[in-house]
Each structure stands twice: as C-alpha cells, then as structure tokens.
Motif scaffolding. Structure first.
Motif, mmCIF file in Angstrom:
data_model
loop_
_atom_site.group_PDB
_atom_site.id
_atom_site.type_symbol
_atom_site.label_atom_id
_atom_site.label_comp_id
_atom_site.label_asym_id
_atom_site.label_seq_id
_atom_site.Cartn_x
_atom_site.Cartn_y
_atom_site.Cartn_z
ATOM 1 N N ILE A 120 32.058 22.585 48.578
ATOM 2 C CA ILE A 120 32.888 21.450 48.148
ATOM 3 C C ILE A 120 33.820 21.870 47.013
ATOM 4 O O ILE A 120 35.043 21.761 47.121
ATOM 5 N N PHE A 121 33.273 22.366 45.913
ATOM 6 C CA PHE A 121 34.071 22.774 44.758
ATOM 7 C C PHE A 121 34.327 24.281 44.730
ATOM 8 O O PHE A 121 34.984 24.774 43.813
ATOM 9 N N GLY A 122 33.796 25.002 45.700
ATOM 10 C CA GLY A 122 33.868 26.454 45.659
ATOM 11 C C GLY A 122 35.279 26.997 45.664
ATOM 12 O O GLY A 122 35.588 27.948 44.924
ATOM 13 N N THR A 123 36.166 26.423 46.460
ATOM 14 C CA THR A 123 37.543 26.924 46.532
ATOM 15 C C THR A 123 38.249 26.775 45.195
ATOM 16 O O THR A 123 38.944 27.699 44.731
ATOM 17 N N LEU A 124 38.091 25.639 44.548
ATOM 18 C CA LEU A 124 38.727 25.414 43.249
ATOM 19 C C LEU A 124 38.205 26.404 42.216
ATOM 20 O O LEU A 124 38.987 27.025 41.482
ATOM 21 N N PHE A 125 36.883 26.568 42.164
ATOM 22 C CA PHE A 125 36.309 27.464 41.158
ATOM 23 C C PHE A 125 36.695 28.922 41.424
ATOM 24 O O PHE A 125 36.991 29.678 40.493
ATOM 25 N N ALA A 126 36.669 29.333 42.684
ATOM 26 C CA ALA A 126 36.961 30.731 43.010
ATOM 27 C C ALA A 126 38.415 31.087 42.709
ATOM 28 O O ALA A 126 38.703 32.161 42.166
ATOM 29 N N VAL A 127 39.346 30.207 43.057
ATOM 30 C CA VAL A 127 40.765 30.475 42.776
ATOM 31 C C VAL A 127 41.006 30.552 41.277
ATOM 32 O O VAL A 127 41.699 31.466 40.780
ATOM 33 N N CYS A 128 40.448 29.627 40.529
ATOM 34 C CA CYS A 128 40.627 29.651 39.073
ATOM 35 C C CYS A 128 40.013 30.914 38.473
ATOM 36 O O CYS A 128 40.579 31.514 37.545
ATOM 37 N N LEU A 129 38.864 31.340 39.011
ATOM 38 C CA LEU A 129 38.217 32.546 38.499
ATOM 39 C C LEU A 129 39.089 33.775 38.717
ATOM 40 O O LEU A 129 39.251 34.612 37.804
ATOM 41 N N VAL A 130 39.686 33.902 39.894
ATOM 42 C CA VAL A 130 40.532 35.067 40.186
ATOM 43 C C VAL A 130 41.781 35.061 39.310
ATOM 44 O O VAL A 130 42.171 36.097 38.735
ATOM 45 N N VAL A 131 42.429 33.916 39.160
ATOM 46 C CA VAL A 131 43.669 33.847 38.374
ATOM 47 C C VAL A 131 43.388 34.096 36.886
ATOM 48 O O VAL A 131 44.138 34.811 36.198
ATOM 49 N N VAL A 132 42.304 33.527 36.374
ATOM 50 C CA VAL A 132 41.963 33.754 34.965
ATOM 51 C C VAL A 132 41.604 35.214 34.728
ATOM 52 O O VAL A 132 41.933 35.792 33.682
ATOM 53 N N PHE B 227 27.532 26.572 41.259
ATOM 54 C CA PHE B 227 27.130 26.637 39.849
ATOM 55 C C PHE B 227 27.325 28.048 39.298
ATOM 56 O O PHE B 227 27.736 28.226 38.147
ATOM 57 N N VAL B 228 27.064 29.057 40.114
ATOM 58 C CA VAL B 228 27.294 30.438 39.686
ATOM 59 C C VAL B 228 28.784 30.682 39.459
ATOM 60 O O VAL B 228 29.185 31.308 38.465
ATOM 61 N N LEU B 229 29.627 30.201 40.374
ATOM 62 C CA LEU B 229 31.071 30.351 40.206
ATOM 63 C C LEU B 229 31.570 29.634 38.956
ATOM 64 O O LEU B 229 32.419 30.157 38.211
ATOM 65 N N LEU B 230 31.055 28.447 38.715
ATOM 66 C CA LEU B 230 31.468 27.699 37.525
ATOM 67 C C LEU B 230 31.064 28.437 36.252
ATOM 68 O O LEU B 230 31.849 28.517 35.290
ATOM 69 N N ALA B 231 29.873 28.986 36.243
ATOM 70 C CA ALA B 231 29.436 29.753 35.069
ATOM 71 C C ALA B 231 30.321 30.980 34.865
ATOM 72 O O ALA B 231 30.699 31.311 33.727
ATOM 73 N N GLY B 232 30.666 31.658 35.957
ATOM 74 C CA GLY B 232 31.567 32.803 35.837
ATOM 75 C C GLY B 232 32.943 32.413 35.348
ATOM 76 O O GLY B 232 33.565 33.139 34.555
ATOM 77 N N LEU B 233 33.454 31.258 35.800
ATOM 78 C CA LEU B 233 34.765 30.792 35.351
ATOM 79 C C LEU B 233 34.750 30.458 33.869
ATOM 80 O O LEU B 233 35.690 30.807 33.118
#
Length: 408
Positions: free
Chosen positions: A290-302, A48-54
């Motif tokens: 579960i969703f952490g890899t997707l959120f983290a990769v998108c956060l770094v690229v964005v 949830f923290v990663l999603l908020a950051g994204l």
C-alpha cells in the motif's frame, strides 16, 4: 480405464478439487490459482522497514546538508520524487498486471528530448503530440502482448529497441527550451503522486480489484490464454504505463539543471522496475503493498541527494542494479509469506490436492470396480460335499458282474 462424460459439463473445480462456485467468495483465484486469500502482513512489515530506512536516510541528509531539505532545494527534491514516482507507477502498474513494460525508460527519455526541443511552444503544444504518440505506442504494445499472447517483457523490449533507434539519431545534448518551472508546483506534484500511489495500493489490496488486475498472471501453462477480461485489463495497464512514463520524462527534463543528454533510457527502466520491486510488488504480478511505492521512491531520491554533498557520482545503472537485486529478495519474501495460508475452508472441509483421476480437459476417470467376492455358478453347488472313493462309486454296482456268470 473409463471417462466420465458428465465431468465435461460440470462446474469448474479448483486445484483443490472444490467447485469454484463454493469458493468464489472465499478464495482469491478460485478457478485456477491456489485456494486461500493473499496475506498482507508481509507487506505491512516490509513497509515499516522502508519507512525506518527513509527516516534514517533523511536524518543523515539533514545532518550533512540541512539546506537540502529547505527552500528551493526541497522543491527540487519533491519534483524529483514525483518524476521518479511516475516512472515507478508506470512500472508497478504493468508489473502487477503480469506484463512488465520495459519500454518506460526509453519512452521517458524520448519525451524529455521532445519537451526540451518543443517546450518554448507552450505546454499544450508540447504535451499533446507526446501524449498521442505515447498512447499509440502503448496500444501497439498492448495489442502485441494480448493478441499474440506473448510475455510482456519480450514485446516491450522490442518496443524499447524501436524507441532507442529514434534516440540514437540524436547527436548531442538538447538544451531545454521555454521557461516552464515545475518547482513552482512542487508540492502539488508530490501530493498528487503520493495520493495516486497510496490510493492505488489501497484499491489493489481489495480482493476483487487485486484479482482483476492480476488476472493475466500465469498459473499453469504460461502460454495458455487467460480470457478476454485479462487481456483488456493488461492492455489498459500497458497503455497507462506508457503515458505515465511520458509524463515522468517531461518532469525530468523540466526539473533538470542542464541539457538533456541522449542515450538508451534503459537505465531509467532498471531503476524504476527495481524501485517498484523494492517497494514490495511481486515480480510475478498481482501482489503488492500500500505505502511501499511512496516510501521506496522517497528513499531512492533522498539517497541520491545525500551523495551530492560528498561529491559522489552514482550511476543510475549501479543504483538500479542494486535496488533490483534487493527487489528480487523482496519478491521471494512476498511470494513465500504473502501466498494463501494452507488451511481448511469454512463449509467445505479440508483442502486436498487434486485427485489423480482429474484430467485437464474436465473429464474424470472412474475408479476401477473392486473385485467381486465370488462369480455366480452355472451348476448347482453341493451343500455337503464328501469325498468319494473311486472304487465305491454307484456305477460299479449297477453293471453286471460277469465273473458271477462264469461261476455258474
């Protein structure tokens, strides 16, 4: 001190002293690990923290440059997510297996250079040789790790050094040959990466799958072998991670705007390992979200796309070191709050620490017998023992009194 021979053939016990047969369907690692099931709540909260950051970073990018999220720029962004995502999946697969593959960055850069040179021959002619070499290299790394039973980081670092020798033979950047444009299939690449990342996280959240993947993770002496099943799973993870790194390198080269510059490729390794640890995968292996890899990769690229309108040049070394540092903190959180909760086990009573009498070889020390109350007496015991004066003993009366004869 005595040894109980029967303990050598008894069923194995866990570190809590409870037989593994009782805990097999309850505990995550019943034979060697600590009792209890891994907790997933810490991963959910962190995601949830990663999603908020994204969401916040995407809003900042939209406010600064709305065109970066539309049309061709969006397709380029999606392919970048898929490329870094393949490298992150490669790092995550080997990391969860307990043998992180540090050669993924050099392998990706070598594949990018190969595709840049051979892309004009067609996708099949360019990919098949690279796929065969990557699989063979992954198999060599796997044999070194599981046969010699050495740490994965050490063996793969040696493999990375060998790939870097090949990369250093390049004297200049290589212009990408051919006309293949991955942006035409950008949505398919992104959806494919997202599906693999999420489904992989869901399957790995299941107790049998998580135990199977993380079987190579050391729980006692790190040099102790973990069995044939652990060796097989780890070998497959290393081969798979090397192949994924090769595919990620091809996307990096095909989606780039300029030539592919030679280097060591270790900056890609640091960025990929840091991203997967930022996603919530433990540096010790086995545990992950579960969703952490997707959120983290998108956060770094964005984030990288957000720096472009400002004209900033962000080094992959700097970004990789930053996310790796945060990932170390996440690993501590995951290992602290994701480990099994110490509680009583249903049907087995409270879990206790191992007894002092349990030995590593399976023998047990029988406790010393308590001292007996009294030793059996050889002589009969007098029931009523009264003190007798020495001068009143019967033997003095039975002897002749010589002084009587003298009196006569």
């Amino acid at each position: 001190m005595a040894y109980d021979d029967a303990g050598r053939t008894a069923p194995p016990e866990t570190s809590s002293g409870v037989p593994a047969a009782v805990l097999e369907n309850i505990f995550d690692d019943p034979v060697h690990g600590e009792p209890g099931r891994d907790r997933i709540a810490v991963h959910v909260l962190w995601e949830f923290v990663l999603l908020a950051g994204l969401v916040a970073m995407a809003w900042l990018l939209w406010r600064e440059d709305a065109d970066a999220l539309r049309g061709g720029a969006l397709k380029t962004l999606l392919v970048d997510v898929a490329a870094l995502g393949l490298l992150t999946l490669a790092a995550g697969l080997s990391l969860r297996a307990g043998a992180v593959n540090l050669a993924i960055g050099p392998v990706a850069l070598a594949a990018a250079l190969h595709f840049a040179e051979q892309g004009d021959r067609g996708m099949r002619e360019a990919l098949l040789p690279a796929l065969a070499v990557a699989a063979a290299a992954g198999l060599a790394l796997a044999l070194a790790v599981v046969v010699l039973h050495v740490p994965g980081w050490a063996a793969t670092l040696a493999g990375a050094a060998g790939v870097i020798v090949y990369l250093e033979r390049r004297t200049g950047p290589v212009t990408v040959q051919g006309d293949y444009d991955p942006r035409r299939s950008a949505l398919y690449f992104f959806v494919g990466f997202a599906a693999v990342a999420v489904l992989g996280g869901l399957f790995a959240a299941m107790k049998p799958v998580r135990r199977l993947i993380g079987r190579f993770r050391p729980v006692a002496d790190p040099a102790r072998r973990r069995g044939a099943v652990a060796a097989t799973v780890t070998a497959l993870a290393l081969v798979g991670s090397t192949v994924l790194a090769m595919l990620g390198g091809v996307l990096i080269a095909a989606n780039g705007d300029g030539p592919v510059a030679p280097g060591t490729g270790l900056d890609w390794t640091v960025l990929a390992v840091g991203t997967v640890m930022l996603a919530g995968t433990s540096a010790y292996g086995r545990r992950g979200g579960i969703f952490g890899t997707l959120f983290a990769v998108c956060l770094v690229v964005v984030f990288l796309a957000w720096t472009v309108p400002y004209g900033w040049t962000v080094s992959r070394w700097a970004l990789g070191g930053a996310v790796l540092g945060v990932g170390l903190l996440v690993t501590r959180l995951v290992e602290k709050f994701g480990r099994p909760r110490p509680a009583a086990t249903a049907g087995t009573g409270p879990v206790r620490p191992p007894r002092d009498g349990a030995l590593s070889g399976g023998w047990t020390m029988t406790p010393a017998p308590e001292p007996a109350d009294a030793w059996p007496s050889v002589l009969p015991v007098r029931q009523h023992d009264t003190p007798v004066e020495a001068w009143e003993a019967p033997r003095w009366d039975s002897e002749p009194r010589r002084w009587d004869a003298d009196d006569r």
